[in-house]
Write a protein that holds these residues in place. Structure first.
Motif, PDB file in Angstrom:
ATOM      1  N   ALA A 574       0.826  -1.207   0.000  1.00 47.90           N
ATOM      2  CA  ALA A 574       0.000   0.000   0.000  1.00 47.90           C
ATOM      3  C   ALA A 574       0.862   1.259   0.000  1.00 47.90           C
ATOM      4  N   ARG A 575       1.987   1.214   0.724  1.00 44.63           N
ATOM      5  CA  ARG A 575       2.911   2.361   0.690  1.00 44.63           C
ATOM      6  C   ARG A 575       3.461   2.564  -0.723  1.00 44.63           C
ATOM      7  N   ALA A 576       3.824   1.465  -1.356  1.00 43.62           N
ATOM      8  CA  ALA A 576       4.326   1.563  -2.734  1.00 43.62           C
ATOM      9  C   ALA A 576       3.235   2.088  -3.669  1.00 43.62           C
ATOM     10  N   GLY A 577       2.002   1.636  -3.435  1.00 41.76           N
ATOM     11  CA  GLY A 577       0.890   2.117  -4.252  1.00 41.76           C
ATOM     12  C   GLY A 577       0.647   3.604  -4.074  1.00 41.76           C
ATOM     13  N   LEU A 578       0.805   4.093  -2.828  1.00 42.28           N
ATOM     14  CA  LEU A 578       0.644   5.525  -2.569  1.00 42.28           C
ATOM     15  C   LEU A 578       1.734   6.315  -3.287  1.00 42.28           C
ATOM     16  N   SER A 579       2.966   5.795  -3.261  1.00 35.65           N
ATOM     17  CA  SER A 579       4.063   6.478  -3.936  1.00 35.65           C
ATOM     18  C   SER A 579       3.814   6.530  -5.445  1.00 35.65           C
ATOM     19  N   GLU A 580       3.318   5.431  -6.000  1.00 33.09           N
ATOM     20  CA  GLU A 580       3.018   5.407  -7.434  1.00 33.09           C
ATOM     21  C   GLU A 580       1.892   6.371  -7.768  1.00 33.09           C
ATOM     22  N   ALA A 581       0.877   6.425  -6.894  1.00 30.41           N
ATOM     23  CA  ALA A 581      -0.238   7.343  -7.124  1.00 30.41           C
ATOM     24  C   ALA A 581       0.231   8.795  -7.050  1.00 30.41           C
ATOM     25  N   ASP A 582       1.177   9.073  -6.148  1.00 33.87           N
ATOM     26  CA  ASP A 582       1.734  10.420  -6.038  1.00 33.87           C
ATOM     27  C   ASP A 582       2.482  10.787  -7.319  1.00 33.87           C
ATOM     28  N   ASP A 583       3.288   9.861  -7.837  1.00 38.06           N
ATOM     29  CA  ASP A 583       4.000  10.117  -9.090  1.00 38.06           C
ATOM     30  C   ASP A 583       3.023  10.376 -10.231  1.00 38.06           C
ATOM     31  N   ALA A 584       1.959   9.578 -10.279  1.00 34.65           N
ATOM     32  CA  ALA A 584       0.965   9.751 -11.341  1.00 34.65           C
ATOM     33  C   ALA A 584       0.257  11.096 -11.222  1.00 34.65           C
ATOM     34  N   LEU A 585      -0.002  11.521  -9.982  1.00 38.47           N
ATOM     35  CA  LEU A 585      -0.640  12.818  -9.765  1.00 38.47           C
ATOM     36  C   LEU A 585       0.255  13.946 -10.248  1.00 38.47           C
ATOM     37  N   GLN A 586       1.543  13.862  -9.924  1.00 40.42           N
ATOM     38  CA  GLN A 586       2.471  14.911 -10.355  1.00 40.42           C
ATOM     39  C   GLN A 586       2.590  14.951 -11.883  1.00 40.42           C
ATOM     40  N   ALA A 587       2.491  13.785 -12.513  1.00 40.92           N
ATOM     41  CA  ALA A 587       2.569  13.748 -13.971  1.00 40.92           C
ATOM     42  C   ALA A 587       1.307  14.321 -14.610  1.00 40.92           C
ATOM     43  N   ALA A 588       0.145  13.985 -14.048  1.00 43.99           N
ATOM     44  CA  ALA A 588      -1.120  14.444 -14.630  1.00 43.99           C
ATOM     45  C   ALA A 588      -1.419  15.895 -14.287  1.00 43.99           C
ATOM     46  N   ALA A 589      -0.967  16.343 -13.115  1.00 48.19           N
ATOM     47  CA  ALA A 589      -1.247  17.717 -12.665  1.00 48.19           C
ATOM     48  C   ALA A 589       0.029  18.308 -12.101  1.00 48.19           C
ATOM     49  N   PRO A 590       0.970  18.720 -12.969  1.00 46.15           N
ATOM     50  CA  PRO A 590       2.273  19.202 -12.479  1.00 46.15           C
ATOM     51  C   PRO A 590       2.167  20.405 -11.550  1.00 46.15           C
ATOM     52  N   GLN A 591       1.101  21.192 -11.684  1.00 49.41           N
ATOM     53  CA  GLN A 591       0.958  22.393 -10.859  1.00 49.41           C
ATOM     54  C   GLN A 591       0.112  22.160  -9.601  1.00 49.41           C
ATOM     55  N   TYR A 592      -0.116  20.888  -9.256  1.00 46.51           N
ATOM     56  CA  TYR A 592      -0.936  20.592  -8.068  1.00 46.51           C
ATOM     57  C   TYR A 592      -0.338  21.228  -6.820  1.00 46.51           C
ATOM     58  N   GLY A 593       0.981  21.259  -6.735  1.00 53.63           N
ATOM     59  CA  GLY A 593       1.640  21.863  -5.577  1.00 53.63           C
ATOM     60  C   GLY A 593       1.374  23.346  -5.442  1.00 53.63           C
ATOM     61  N   GLN A 594       0.962  24.024  -6.535  1.00 54.58           N
ATOM     62  CA  GLN A 594       0.628  25.443  -6.457  1.00 54.58           C
ATOM     63  C   GLN A 594      -0.657  25.655  -5.664  1.00 54.58           C
ATOM     64  N   LEU A 595      -1.477  24.630  -5.607  1.00 53.45           N
ATOM     65  CA  LEU A 595      -2.804  24.779  -5.023  1.00 53.45           C
ATOM     66  C   LEU A 595      -2.853  24.373  -3.559  1.00 53.45           C
ATOM     67  N   VAL A 596      -2.130  23.324  -3.201  1.00 57.89           N
ATOM     68  CA  VAL A 596      -2.230  22.760  -1.862  1.00 57.89           C
ATOM     69  C   VAL A 596      -1.142  23.325  -0.959  1.00 57.89           C
ATOM     70  N   GLN A 597      -1.181  22.929   0.303  1.00 58.85           N
ATOM     71  CA  GLN A 597      -0.192  23.410   1.280  1.00 58.85           C
ATOM     72  C   GLN A 597       1.016  22.482   1.227  1.00 58.85           C
ATOM     73  N   GLN A 598       1.799  22.642   0.180  1.00 60.05           N
ATOM     74  CA  GLN A 598       2.958  21.771  -0.008  1.00 60.05           C
ATOM     75  C   GLN A 598       4.205  22.460   0.519  1.00 60.05           C
ATOM     76  N   ALA A 599       4.968  21.778   1.332  1.00 61.54           N
ATOM     77  CA  ALA A 599       6.209  22.341   1.870  1.00 61.54           C
ATOM     78  C   ALA A 599       7.365  21.960   0.953  1.00 61.54           C
TER      79      ALA A 599
END
Length: 1000
Positions: A574-599
């Motif tokens: 499940a941890r590996a799946g979360l990491s893969e989902a995070d990578d996929a999110l960054q690929a599909a929405a590269p500017q997602y970090g502009q919106l959320v509270q990302q450090a």
């Protein structure tokens, strides 16, 4: 409003849980089944056989059983009445359904049966129960209303009256004829119920994770599904409305919450309403009032709820006292077999706990302690061990210890609460919040190493969630890191880097709500289905990991270490799946970090800086605060004396000395402007020596001031042209957060082919349209302000000047009645490098009933209301842009009564950055139209000469200051004229990473 409450949604805890399989026929979900035909809405059904002849029936895509059938032993027609009214089967039914009197009917071509028409207590879905005698054997069944044909066929196959491979008879049975009217009234299937329960579970999960926007979205969708299937006037909708109202209240949208509560109350008066609804209504109305800081009114409602819940509980439950050891009642269920009783007990525990909070707010500490003690006694006496209930009680008790000065006991209690939250809702905001409260208590005991350990736990959770938290909770952590850095010079930079990373998680409630709203909107697909799908997949991966961690912790608590260890492989997967989902999110929405509270880490910020540029972050943490300056590979940090209250007072003073309220201008408060500088950037002034550019990430009230007007030294209000305004030293860009700065610097320039597109000459709504957009007495003022927004007569001139400077085509505008929100969405915005909105941007501080910042467009004369004239921040995030610059020339970051709306303006900027903008040029107050047109034109003209947008604005501002008293009237040196605009963000490549930055 004083506080927003994370609330345990008790309505769903007991009533919506899937019952133990033993209640009916034994858990069979997930096995292969044999076909038993379709239900009445055409969904294919299968049966899965268990022991003793029992079956579960699954229809459509619902993962729970649509119906259950089992033999009930020898029984003829005469025994059916007893089975249907006074048997263990009927008792089990009554726990989850409200059933009417049995009615005689037949099944399978004449076999006697009794039919009960029921309603699910959770959700109000029509249900049925059936007791039949076939060949001298009783058959007992219950299921959702459309499952009746599948139930009858399953009994036929089980008794040999029908063959599994035979065609399904088309004629209806006596039982179907008896239910014909009810079946025809509303067409719904098992899929609808499955979707409803999935939405309710998602809402409960989001609520427990303190994400009110996501919870609201789930509950609103569940409500819509109920309305379509059951009708808008069905009393079962009242429960969902209560859940919805609390999420609206938790977001500070009190008029909307009140409307939902009123509708729930009206439905509760209808026949067939849940008997527990009056208690729940008083309970949730009490919490809504508590959110608003109305402690006395809240107490009255909570007292009423407590009385109503208590009347539903047996004396043995109310008088129960703790025993040294015992069974967990709510987990195992011997003493409290009724879901209604369990729900009432949980309701009473929570009401007593919140009574303690209200009493504490009303300065009645002794009564507050007694209320909390009674809640704890009731929970422990009945051996309630649901993790979230236990954790909140433990946290409340620890806070009470802390308020009495018993900090050691408080620290122990918070340790227990944090561990219990981690077991019940792992990796969520409640876990982080409790760890930070523990750090605060440990700081009072001087246990610095433990403080930093607790802070690291909390920061790790929040960073993984990309979520922020109240800055006041972070203050003990930041102070501990800073003190440790001073004690350890050799490791100071590493400690300051850790401190800087944690400080980025400080977040106000306004910012948190706006980020959540925008994220929820994006997850709904919008213009980018791939991004929406990736966000949902990432959230699902988070949930899967949390579920496994919760299961493992429960097994460990029960002493079943072998079973817990067996989960380790699944947890790692499940941890590996979360990491893969995070990578996929960054690929599909590269500017997602502009919106959320990302450090982001300090190394990334230092690497993004250009030569002679500094980055500053100012974090206000309640009574304290910190300024960070990053430059030349190093971090400097200093405290902000007085914290948020002092800065808010100074910002109000300075803004009051700028904004025109009469025919003349007020005297500019030079002392206040200098005091803000001295308390923030001035504390680290040497770190800025020699810098020519500054990117600054302010917070709280400081977001409502452009930093150009701060004074680095004394200034004479009568000779402002000579005052040491910060604009004379630095080109300044503002950013919502360090993550925005880093993300924007990674972007290349726009590849759009066309230079500019303009929007303006908006048509305001009529008073009637505005009133229908903001209905209700609580929104009267918002409606009046909305309808009263003035036209902008110089807007078309401003747009025309900009168009000519940038060589844009004559027709690249949307003006007047054509300038609507829908027209903006349909425009090919990605084709333009500069987008220019010469219109109002309304912020929640101005319109209290508008939950999000929004750009105001024209209202059609024949429109029923003005809702379509709003382009809110969450919709802006769904636009598709490739813009170097977006201009908003009619914003106002001030608000009525001295409030400020800088955070909302910052939230609007985040949405534009996510959509594809690299920089914004915005106003902070109602500006002189002619000066606004000049400043925009001059800035754009300077930009065509190769300057960045911040340097171009500086050049325009200095041209006004330098000509004051010469070619221009001396009055234009007043910040009202030259300082209304500010740059937010500025994309573009950074200088190469310095060796010092690379080592940090």
């Amino acid at each position: 409003m004083r506080r927003l409450l994370p609330v345990l949604l008790l309505l769903g805890l007991a009533a919506c849980q899937t019952p133990p399989a033993s209640v009916y026929v034994g858990g069979l979900a997930g096995a292969e089944g044999e076909p038993v035909g379709n239900n009445t809405v055409g969904e294919a059904c299968t049966r899965q056989r268990g022991g003793d002849g029992a079956s579960e029936i699954f229809c459509g895509t619902w993962t729970q059983a649509s119906a259950r059938v089992r033999p009930g032993g020898p029984a003829g027609p005469a025994e059916l009445q007893t089975l249907a009214t006074a048997s263990p089967w009927r008792t089990a039914l009554d726990g989850r359904f409200a059933c009417g009197a049995p009615r005689s009917t037949t099944i399978l071509n004449g076999e006697p049966a009794l039919l009960l028409e029921c309603t699910r207590r959770a959700g109000g879905w029509p249900h049925l129960a059936l007791a039949a005698s076939v060949g001298g054997t009783a058959w007992l069944a219950d299921g959702v209303l459309p499952s009746l044909p599948a139930i009858e066929r399953t009994i036929g196959i089980s008794t040999g009256r029908a063959r599994a491979d035979a065609a399904v008879a088309s004629s209806s049975s006596g039982a179907e004829q008896l239910l014909a009217d009810r079946l025809a009234a509303r067409a719904f299937g098992s899929n609808d119920i499955g979707n409803y329960e999935g939405l309710m579970a998602a809402g409960s999960r989001a609520n427990q994770a303190e994400n009110a926007a996501a919870a609201e979205t789930a509950y609103r969708a569940a409500l819509g599904l109920q309305e379509r299937a059951l009708g808008a006037d069905n009393p079962a909708l009242a429960t969902t409305l209560l859940l919805l109202s609390l999420q609206q209240s938790n977001q500070g949208r009190f008029p909307a919450a009140e409307a939902s509560l009123e509708r729930a109350e009206a439905l509760g008066r209808r026949r067939g309403a849940d008997e527990m609804l009056p208690a729940r209504l008083a309970h949730y109305r009490g919490l809504h009032l508590l959110n608003q800081g109305k402690d006395a009114e809240s107490l009255a409602q909570l007292d009423r709820a407590a009385d109503d819940y208590a009347r539903m509980l047996p004396a043995s439950v109310l008088q129960a006292r703790p025993s040294p050891r015992g069974q967990d009642v709510l987990a195992a269920g011997d003493l409290l077999t009724s879901p209604q009783t369990r729900s009432a007990l949980l309701g009473l525990i929570e009401v007593r706990r919140y009574r303690a909070l209200a009493l504490r707010g009303a300065n009645r500490p002794e009564e507050a302690e007694e209320a909390l003690r009674s809640a704890s006694l009731l929970a422990r006496g009945n051996r309630v061990a649901l993790p979230v209930v236990s954790a909140r009680l433990a946290r409340s008790e620890a806070i009470a210890f802390s308020e009495r000065g018993a900090h050691s006991e408080a620290a122990e209690g918070l340790t227990v609460a944090a561990a219990t939250f981690a077991r019940g809702v792992p990796n969520t905001r409640p876990v982080a919040r409790t760890e930070l409260l523990r750090a605060q208590t440990l700081a009072r005991l001087g246990r610095t190493a433990e403080v930093i350990a607790a802070c690291r736990n909390a920061v790790g959770v929040l960073t993984a969630l990309r979520s922020g938290i109240d800055g006041a909770l972070l203050q003990p952590c930041l102070a501990a890191w800073h003190a440790e850095a001073r004690r350890s010079p050799s490791g100071a930079q590493e400690l300051l880097a850790e401190m800087f990373g944690a400080a980025q998680l400080a977040q106000s409630g306004v910012t948190a709500r706006q980020i959540d709203q925008a994220t929820v909107r994006l997850a709904d697909a919008g213009r980018n289905p791939a991004a929406g799908d990736s966000i949902r997949r990432y959230q699902d991966a988070q949930n899967r990991l949390a579920d496994l961690l919760r299961e493992r912790d429960t097994l460990v608590a029960e002493g079943r270490t072998g079973a817990a260890d067996a989960l380790d492989g699944r947890i790692e997967a499940a941890r590996a799946g979360l990491s893969e989902a995070d990578d996929a999110l960054q690929a599909a929405a590269p500017q997602y970090g502009q919106l959320v509270q990302q450090a982001v880490n300090a190394r990334e910020v230092l690497a993004a800086l250009r030569p002679n540029e500094a980055f500053a972050a100012i974090v206000l943490t309640g009574e304290g605060g910190w300024t960070f300056v990053l430059r030349d590979g190093r971090i400097a940090a200093a405290p902000v004396a007085g914290g948020e209250a002092r800065m808010a007072q100074l910002v109000r003073r300075v803004r009051a000395s700028i904004e025109r309220t009469g025919p003349g201008l007020p005297t500019f408060d030079t002392a206040g402007a200098q005091e803000i500088y001295a308390a923030t950037l001035g504390a680290l002034g040497s770190a800025l020596d020699g810098a020519t550019a500054l990117s600054v990430a302010p917070s709280g009230p400081l977001l409502a001031l452009p930093f150009e007007l701060l004074l680095s030294g004394p200034g004479d209000p009568q000779r402002l042209a000579e005052a040491p305004f910060l604009v004379r030293r630095l080109a300044i860009a503002h950013v919502p957060a360090a993550a925005n700065f880093v993300g924007l610097r990674r972007l290349g320039p726009s590849r759009a082919a066309r230079p500019w597109f303009g929007f303006g000459d908006f048509r305001p709504p009529s008073r009637a349209q505005a009133a229908r957009s903001f209905p209700g007495q609580a929104c009267t003022e918002s409606a009046a302000l909305f309808a009263g927004l003035p036209p902008l007569p110089f807007a078309t001139r401003e747009l025309d000047a900009a168009r000519q400077i940038l060589n844009a085509r004559q027709g690249d505008t949307l003006l007047g009645a054509a300038f609507t929100a829908d027209a903006v969405r349909r425009s090919a915005l990605k084709d333009y490098r500069v987008l220019h909105f010469a219109t109002h941007a309304v912020l929640p501080a101005e319109l209290a009933c508008q939950p999000e910042p929004a750009i105001l467009t024209s209202t059609a004369p024949n429109a029923a209301d003005a809702a379509g004239a709003m382009l809110p921040a969450s919709a802006v995030a769904g636009l598709d842009l490739d813009a170097d610059l977006v201009i908003l020339s009619a914003c106002n970051s001030g608000g009525p009564g001295g409030t400020t709306a800088g955070e909302s303006l910052s939230g609007l900027a985040r949405s534009f950055f996510y959509a594809g903008a690299r920089a914004l040029l915005v106003t902070h107050w109602a500006v002189d139209d002619r000066m606004a047109a000049f400043l925009v034109a001059k800035t754009l003209a300077e930009r065509t000469q190769g300057l960045g947008i911040a340097a171009s604005l500086r050049a325009a501002q200095l041209s006004v200051l330098d000509d004051a008293g010469r070619g221009l009237p001396v009055e234009v040196a007043h910040p009202f004229f030259w300082a209304p605009f500010a740059v937010i963000g500025e994309g573009g490549a950074a200088a190469p990473v310095s060796q010092v930055a690379a080592r940090l």
